[in-house]
Design an enzyme around this catalytic site. Structure first.
Site, PDB file in Angstrom:
ATOM      1  CE  LYS A   1      -1.815   1.644   4.024  1.00 44.24           C
ATOM      2  NZ  LYS A   1      -1.521   3.075   4.208  1.00 44.24           N
ATOM      3  CG  ASN A   2       2.433   2.693   3.555  1.00 42.89           C
ATOM      4  OD1 ASN A   2       1.254   2.951   3.345  1.00 42.89           O
ATOM      5  ND2 ASN A   2       2.952   2.593   4.776  1.00 42.89           N
TER       6      ASN A   2
ATOM      7  CB  CYS B   1      -5.589  10.634  11.930  1.00 41.39           C
ATOM      8  SG  CYS B   1      -3.942  10.058  12.220  1.00 41.39           S
TER       9      CYS B   1
ATOM     10  NE  ARG C   1      -0.069  10.132  10.506  1.00 39.59           N
ATOM     11  CZ  ARG C   1      -0.357   9.041   9.826  1.00 39.59           C
ATOM     12  NH1 ARG C   1      -1.456   8.382  10.057  1.00 39.59           N
ATOM     13  NH2 ARG C   1       0.468   8.603   8.897  1.00 39.59           N
TER      14      ARG C   1
ATOM     15  CG  ASP D   1       2.710   1.251   9.605  1.00 35.01           C
ATOM     16  OD1 ASP D   1       2.277   2.076  10.429  1.00 35.01           O
ATOM     17  OD2 ASP D   1       2.869   1.527   8.394  1.00 35.01           O
TER      18      ASP D   1
ATOM     19  NE  ARG E   1      -7.179   4.242   5.641  1.00 37.81           N
ATOM     20  CZ  ARG E   1      -6.276   4.723   6.480  1.00 37.81           C
ATOM     21  NH1 ARG E   1      -6.553   4.800   7.759  1.00 37.81           N
ATOM     22  NH2 ARG E   1      -5.107   5.137   6.059  1.00 37.81           N
TER      23      ARG E   1
HETATM   24  C1  UD1 Z   1       4.003   6.838   6.682  1.00 30.79           C
HETATM   25  C2  UD1 Z   1       3.204   5.595   6.382  1.00 30.79           C
HETATM   26  C3  UD1 Z   1       2.579   5.046   7.663  1.00 30.79           C
HETATM   27  C4  UD1 Z   1       3.639   4.849   8.737  1.00 30.79           C
HETATM   28  C5  UD1 Z   1       4.488   6.090   8.920  1.00 30.79           C
HETATM   29  C6  UD1 Z   1       5.681   5.879   9.854  1.00 30.79           C
HETATM   30  C7  UD1 Z   1       2.463   5.975   4.096  1.00 30.79           C
HETATM   31  C8  UD1 Z   1       1.340   6.280   3.172  1.00 30.79           C
HETATM   32  N1  UD1 Z   1       2.164   5.937   5.417  1.00 30.79           N
HETATM   33  O1  UD1 Z   1       3.092   7.815   7.181  1.00 30.79           O
HETATM   34  O2  UD1 Z   1       1.956   3.787   7.348  1.00 30.79           O
HETATM   35  O3  UD1 Z   1       3.012   4.542   9.962  1.00 30.79           O
HETATM   36  O4  UD1 Z   1       5.018   6.540   7.652  1.00 30.79           O
HETATM   37  O5  UD1 Z   1       6.455   4.834   9.410  1.00 30.79           O
HETATM   38  O6  UD1 Z   1       3.586   5.735   3.671  1.00 30.79           O
HETATM   39  N2  UD1 Z   1       5.995  14.613  11.033  1.00 30.79           N
HETATM   40  C9  UD1 Z   1       6.167  15.959  11.311  1.00 30.79           C
HETATM   41  N3  UD1 Z   1       6.016  16.868  10.293  1.00 30.79           N
HETATM   42  C10 UD1 Z   1       5.719  16.472   9.006  1.00 30.79           C
HETATM   43  C11 UD1 Z   1       5.574  15.111   8.732  1.00 30.79           C
HETATM   44  C12 UD1 Z   1       5.726  14.203   9.764  1.00 30.79           C
HETATM   45  O7  UD1 Z   1       6.419  16.339  12.456  1.00 30.79           O
HETATM   46  O8  UD1 Z   1       5.606  17.343   8.141  1.00 30.79           O
HETATM   47  C13 UD1 Z   1       6.149  13.612  12.122  1.00 30.79           C
HETATM   48  C14 UD1 Z   1       4.867  12.820  12.396  1.00 30.79           C
HETATM   49  O9  UD1 Z   1       3.995  13.510  13.258  1.00 30.79           O
HETATM   50  C15 UD1 Z   1       5.410  11.553  12.997  1.00 30.79           C
HETATM   51  C16 UD1 Z   1       6.747  11.367  12.265  1.00 30.79           C
HETATM   52  O10 UD1 Z   1       7.054  12.633  11.675  1.00 30.79           O
HETATM   53  O11 UD1 Z   1       5.666  11.713  14.363  1.00 30.79           O
HETATM   54  C17 UD1 Z   1       6.723  10.327  11.181  1.00 30.79           C
HETATM   55  O12 UD1 Z   1       5.619  10.543  10.343  1.00 30.79           O
HETATM   56  P1  UD1 Z   1       5.669  10.256   8.773  1.00 30.79           P
HETATM   57  O13 UD1 Z   1       6.834   9.394   8.451  1.00 30.79           O
HETATM   58  O14 UD1 Z   1       5.523  11.541   8.040  1.00 30.79           O
HETATM   59  O15 UD1 Z   1       4.335   9.417   8.564  1.00 30.79           O
HETATM   60  P2  UD1 Z   1       3.538   9.357   7.210  1.00 30.79           P
HETATM   61  O16 UD1 Z   1       4.451   9.627   6.087  1.00 30.79           O
HETATM   62  O17 UD1 Z   1       2.279  10.142   7.345  1.00 30.79           O
END
Ligand code: UD1
Length: 419
Positions: free
Chosen positions: A22-23, A117, A122, A306, A398
């Protein structure tokens, strides 16, 4: 709303295929926006999140042809809408992945701001800061992120904390920027590498994907490609745990074990017998008695967040006391109270839970709260004595392709109840 009913206790036996990741699928569908030539993606998993991304592309003007072989051909010559609206972004936060490609190729993007969420606030500040560093004008107002740029320019961007979709968004944007972009503290997940491989096959110039520094030299245009999506490592790990906790003996096909080096090492220490074959198959049996294991989640190559919820179930039915620490998301223990209702002995202390293994879990009505939490409830239901009725299984749909069909094929007593 559908529910899933599981009568626990059946040992899983047989062979099933692992679906495409998925990712990897979500950013790769977004990446097709970077070219007007046709892109053909195969090994696409049939999931609600993938349908949402296809719907988003469709709204933007993509012409999509889905075939029997799990392939989708995307023709983006007709793109004429640059907005990702609230109704789609609110069902799937990963819709933000269209922002970088849209901006890079069409000079504009309007994305509904993803809210909080179930697993925490996030934020997307790093996506926005990165695009600003590349020269985009980004404004926030009435719930939307609006970005504009004549042509993005290369920049040096440090990402803290490590962000998976943030890395992917900026990586995609940088492929068409003017000059060189360096992403530091980049995510190293296999899905980032698969995206980089796809972009490279479209003509992008990328070095270092899979390390924490990715260098991208922008090009004027990208062309079409055919790309096969990597297997889903989270689905693989979920089935490994399912086999172990039901005292089963299953074989998974279409896996890539190198994406799971740390979890597989942990599972083996916990007493799971995992036999890796060269052809991408994996045979899983419960080896000795299962032993509880201390785990801390961290970005790849560490133990994935995950798989944290599923790991709590494994520890719950293993001998001993363990701690599981969540370092990525602030509120990712929503499944704990549901597992407690099934007899799990778990206590939360901040971002750590303490698990004392119990002899048996007991079936109960429970509620899914997020994607991986739902998977943990399915696992608990498979191992429990009695019936478990899981509601709100749309979370499960999902991210897991036909999970009840795959489990049924392995001999589980499971059924979906549609209302
Ligand atoms: C992706 C994965 C999700 C997985 C996560 C962590 C996809 C579609 N989803 O989610 O399944 O659980 O990685 O491995 O690939 N953060 C910030 N600022 C930002 C972005 C992130 O502070 O602009 C923080 C988040 O709050 C979190 C951390 O960074 O604490 C990691 O999040 P992130 O890797 O961005 O998660 P996703 O990419 O949303």
């Amino acid at each position: 709303m559908d529910k899933i009913l599981i009568r626990g206790g059946a040992a899983l036996k047989g062979t099933i295929p692992i679906s495409g990741a998925k990712n990897a699928t979500l950013p790769e569908l977004a990446a097709t926006l970077l070219t007007s030539e046709k892109v053909y993606l195969t090994n696409i998993p049939h999931l609600a999140d993938v349908t949402t991304m296809l719907e988003l592309l469709g709204q933007q003007g993509s012409d999509l042809t889905i075939d029997e072989k799990l392939g989708v051909e995307i023709d983006n010559r007709g793109i004429n809408n640059f907005c990702a609206p609230y109704d789609l972004v609110s069902t799937m936060r990963a819709s933000i992945l269209v922002m970088g490609p849209m901006l890079a190729r069409y000079g504009q993007a309007e994305i509904s701001m993803p809210g909080g969420c179930a697993i925490g606030s996030r934020p997307v500040n790093l996506h926005i800061q990165g695009l600003r560093a590349m020269g985009a004008e980004v404004s926030l107002g009435d719930g939307y992120i609006r970005a504009k740029a004549k042509r993005l320019r290369g920049a040096k961007i440090f990402l803290e904390p490590v962000t998976v979709t943030g890395t992917e968004n900026l990586l995609m944007a940088a492929t068409l920027a003017d000059g060189v972009t360096i992403l530091e503290n980049a995510a190293r997940e296999p899905e980032v590498v698969d995206l980089a491989n796809m972009l490279t096959s479209m003509g992008a110039k990328i070095q270092g994907a899979g390390s924490s520094t990715i260098t991208i030299e922008g090009v004027d245009e990208l062309h079409g490609t055919k790309h096969n999506i990597i297997p889903d490592r989270i689905e693989t790990a979920t089935f490994i745990i399912a086999a172990a906790i039901t005292d089963g003996d299953i074989t998974l096909t279409n896996t890539q074990s190198e994406y799971l080096t740390v979890p597989i090492e942990a599972f083996r220490q916990a007493g799971i017998d995992i036999d890796l074959k060269d052809d991408g198959t994996m045979r899983i049996r419960k080896g000795s008695k299962l032993k509880a294991l201390d785990i801390q989640t961290s970005p790849y190559p560490g133990f994935p967040t995950d798989i944290q919820a599923q790991m709590l179930v494994l520890n719950s039915v293993s001998k001993g006391i363990s701690t599981v620490t969540e370092t990525i998301f602030e509120n990712r223990f929503m499944h704990v109270s549901e597992l407690q209702r099934m007899g799990a002995d778990i206590t939360i202390q901040g971002n750590t839970v303490r698990v004392r293994g119990v002899k048996n879990l007991i079936g109960a009505p429970v509620m899914a709260t997020d994607l991986r939490a739902s998977a943990s409830l399915v696992l608990a239901g498979l191992a429990a004595n009695g019936d478990t009725l899981i509601s709100r299984v749309y979370h499960l749909d999902r991210g897991y392709e036909r999970i009840e069909e795959k489990l049924l094929a392995l001999g589980a007593d499971i059924q979906r109840l549609s209302e």
